[in-house]
Write an enzyme that holds these catalytic residues in place. Structure first.
Site: not given
Ligand code: 0GY
Length: 289
Positions: A126, A245, A45, A250, A73, A120, A27-29
């Site tokens: 939020r 993560d 955001y 956030n 997101t 997803r 789980h990473c972005h």
């Molecule tokens: C996470 C948690 C958050 C954000 C997102 O996609 C996202 O913006 O997943 C969060 O703000 O709790 O899993 O990265």
């Protein structure tokens, strides 16, 4: 980036715990870079850029072999930055995308070839605007034939309302961050027991035992989250995944030290055998089989 944005840790510590060969950060972005991959107009955001090169360098530094990159997101349903990262990963990254119901079969095929394994569905107000369940259902039906699964992000109080919808989905379900328990309540509280019972009754549900930094009320080293993650790992050893993560969107109090997060792993998976399943075997089966 937003004025109050906390960027990812600039120089995480080297973890004392060394993950086994083949370990997956599931789980990473990636964020941007915005100059090449602009953030979505509907985003809630605006983060700091967190490009694939930084993610892959962190993977190597922490002693991991592979990543599962989850669409964030802030990029909406434009998965270009994620697909670009998958293509540059030499098959060392798989992806989870966000799509709208009008996504074409051609676009899905292209994502599949790049290494996408799922979509997803995010239920946090939020983070996203509301999408009707019927729409999500149609997306689920479109992606199921490709053998993809569905990643769901929700908060613990919402599980009872969401359960019938989850039951109607045709794929495996992967839950972000243990369904976000309130760790002030205790592992014997109905809220957490309900989550465990739901996993018990639904063998196709898999949980990420991730995000102690987000769930903790006590702060680093996040010991108040240990009993929750440890309970899930020990009860469902074949149905758990772990992730950093990174780059930690956030966060409101601090940028977590990714090395310290890796050192959290042996506290929740206390034997070599449990860690092998959590970090290697389970994600390999779901994402690289
Ligand atoms: C996470 C948690 C958050 C954000 C997102 O996609 C996202 O913006 O997943 C969060 O703000 O709790 O899993 O990265």
């Amino acid at each position: 980036m937003d004025a109050n944005w906390i960027p990812f840790h600039p120089n995480p510590s080297k973890p004392a715990y060394k993950p086994p060969p083949g370990a997956v950060d599931a789980h990473c972005h990636v964020f941007g870079p915005a100059a090449k991959f602009p953030y979505a107009p509907e985003r809630k955001y605006t983060p700091c850029d967190a490009p694939k090169e930084k993610l892959f360098a962190l993977r190597d530094y922490l002693g991991f072999t592979r990543n599962v990159i989850v669409q964030a997101t802030c990029h909406g349903a434009d998965n270009a930055a994620l697909i670009d990262a998958l293509r540059a990963s030499d098959n060392r990254a798989k992806g989870i995308v966000t799509v709208r119901e009008d996504v074409t079969d051609g676009a899905l095929r292209e994502m599949n070839e790049a290494g996408v394994k799922g979509v997803r569905f995010n239920f946090l107000k939020r983070l996203v605007d509301f999408t009707p369940k019927e729409t999500l259902q149609r997306i689920a039906e479109k992606i199921a034939p490709m053998g993809w699964h569905i990643v769901v992000y929700f908060e613990a109080p919402d599980l009872p309302e969401l359960e019938p919808f989850f039951a109607s989905l045709p794929t495996q379900i992967v839950v972000d961050h243990m369904g976000r328990p309130d760790v002030t309540l205790g592992t014997e509280h109905t809220q957490f027991l309900r989550f465990v019972d739901w996993m018990e009754r639904n063998p196709r549900v898999i949980s990420k035992v991730s995000c102690p930094e987000r769930l903790s009320k006590s702060g680093p080293p996040y010991d108040d989250v240990i009993p929750y993650a440890k309970a899930i790992v020990e009860r469902f050893p074949d149905r758990v995944l772990w992730g950093t993560d990174w780059p930690h969107p956030n966060m409101t109090t601090h940028a977590p030290d990714d090395g310290a997060l890796v050192d959290f792993i042996p506290k929740i998976a206390i034997t070599e055998a449990l860690r092998q399943k959590l970090l290697v075997d389970n994600p390999a089966k779901l994402y690289w089989a």
